[in-house]
Design a protein around this motif. Structure first.
Motif, mmCIF file in Angstrom:
data_model
loop_
_atom_site.group_PDB
_atom_site.id
_atom_site.type_symbol
_atom_site.label_atom_id
_atom_site.label_comp_id
_atom_site.label_asym_id
_atom_site.label_seq_id
_atom_site.Cartn_x
_atom_site.Cartn_y
_atom_site.Cartn_z
ATOM 1 N N HIS A 53 0.769 -1.242 0.000
ATOM 2 C CA HIS A 53 0.000 0.000 0.000
ATOM 3 C C HIS A 53 0.804 1.297 0.000
ATOM 4 N N ASN B 100 -3.501 -2.269 -11.043
ATOM 5 C CA ASN B 100 -3.910 -0.961 -11.566
ATOM 6 C C ASN B 100 -3.891 0.055 -10.423
ATOM 7 N N PRO B 101 -2.685 0.449 -9.975
ATOM 8 C CA PRO B 101 -2.595 1.305 -8.782
ATOM 9 C C PRO B 101 -3.267 2.659 -8.938
ATOM 10 N N ASP B 102 -3.215 3.238 -10.125
ATOM 11 C CA ASP B 102 -3.833 4.556 -10.311
ATOM 12 C C ASP B 102 -5.350 4.477 -10.134
ATOM 13 N N HIS C 157 2.968 2.613 -1.994
ATOM 14 C CA HIS C 157 3.017 3.305 -3.286
ATOM 15 C C HIS C 157 1.672 3.960 -3.608
ATOM 16 N N VAL C 158 0.603 3.363 -3.117
ATOM 17 C CA VAL C 158 -0.729 3.928 -3.346
ATOM 18 C C VAL C 158 -0.952 5.133 -2.434
ATOM 19 N N SER D 226 0.208 8.398 -3.789
ATOM 20 C CA SER D 226 -0.402 8.916 -5.012
ATOM 21 C C SER D 226 -1.054 10.268 -4.749
ATOM 22 N N PRO D 227 -1.219 11.093 -5.777
ATOM 23 C CA PRO D 227 -1.811 12.424 -5.576
ATOM 24 C C PRO D 227 -3.190 12.381 -4.928
ATOM 25 N N GLU D 228 -3.967 11.343 -5.232
ATOM 26 C CA GLU D 228 -5.330 11.261 -4.693
ATOM 27 C C GLU D 228 -5.348 11.004 -3.195
ATOM 28 N N ALA E 196 -2.288 11.222 -1.012
ATOM 29 C CA ALA E 196 -1.181 11.801 -0.254
ATOM 30 C C ALA E 196 -1.668 12.910 0.677
ATOM 31 N N ALA F 87 -6.190 3.879 -6.437
ATOM 32 C CA ALA F 87 -6.120 5.098 -5.635
ATOM 33 C C ALA F 87 -7.343 5.976 -5.843
ATOM 34 N N ARG F 88 -7.795 6.090 -7.098
ATOM 35 C CA ARG F 88 -8.986 6.894 -7.376
ATOM 36 C C ARG F 88 -10.212 6.285 -6.714
#
Length: 252
Positions: A39, A240-242, A41-42, A45-47, A49, A245-246
């Protein structure tokens, strides 16, 4: 790294922590895994952090202790995580929990609702006695002593390098007891608990490649929001980490 005592023998559950805004976001891993690996790296993420983030390793896993006299049931895992959150001064947290960790998080929210305000579970086990293809079923098919005496090594050879990278860090006895506890499930069972947690915001994330979630309509009728993460299987945060995160951040 932080730590807190759990159980009766002075064992310690440990977590790593990144500072940020409250409420805290608490990440919990699955069977044979480790929270930061799955987790961190997730969380960067910008969403996601900017929030205080705790990456908790369950007993018998990662950097936490491996007591030989611990039962490793879902309830005992949940109580150990509660000890960590109490020591960290966390209340009203958002729990982001994967697979077995999702089951633990559901039980924790049931036992200590003061600790959880939002629950995001990813591919969580909701029912007792999953199919024989489930990882927990494979581990639990061994007796405890068989698994400790060679079974753990044989399973590591079969699960592939991704899961083996963290499973090899888990205590064989604790891993086996965790798998047995996961197959047994909680009382009430996790699905029933999740449906009844109507004072907590609940999100269930399912990987598209895993197929539709059984009983999705009933969970949605109970107020659980179910989101499908595209191009992802069980390990959504790797596949699909991006998008993961979303999905975690959606309406948070």
């Amino acid at each position: 790294m932080q730590q807190a005592e759990f159980g009766q023998g002075g064992s310690r559950i440990r977590w790593t922590e990144a500072p940020g805004e409250e409420p805290a976001r608490v990440y919990v891993h699955g069977l044979g895994a480790a929270s930061a690996v799955y987790h961190a790296h997730v969380a960067a993420s910008p969403e996601l952090a900017g929030r205080r983030s705790l990456f908790v390793d369950l007993p018998g896993h990662g950097i936490s202790d491996r007591p030989q006299d611990f039962g490793y049931t879902l309830e005992e895992h949940a109580d150990a995580v509660a000890a960590a959150l109490d020591a960290a001064g966390v209340t009203g947290a958002e729990l982001v929990a994967h697979s077995m960790g999702g089951s633990v998080a559901i039980v924790l929210a049931h036992r200590r609702p003061d600790l959880v305000a939002r629950l995001v579970v990813t591919e969580a086990n909701l029912d007792a006695f999953p199919p024989s293809t489930a990882g927990s079923s494979g581990i639990a098919s061994w007796t405890e002593e068989e698994f400790v005496d060679g079974g753990h090594a044989r399973v590591l050879e079969k699960v592939g390098p991704l899961w083996a990278a963290t499973m090899r860090l888990a205590d064989p006895r604790g891993l086996h007891r965790s798998a047995v506890g996961l197959r047994r499930g909680s009382e009430p069972v996790m699905r029933e608990i999740l449906a009844g947690l109507d004072t907590i915001e609940r999100v269930y994330l399912q990987g598209e490649l895993s197929g539709p979630l059984d009983g999705a309509e009933a969970l949605e009728a109970a107020g659980v929001r179910i989101l499908t993460v595209p191009a992802a299987g069980h390990n959504v945060m790797f596949d699909n980490p991006d998008a993961f995160a979303r999905a975690v951040a959606a309406d948070a």
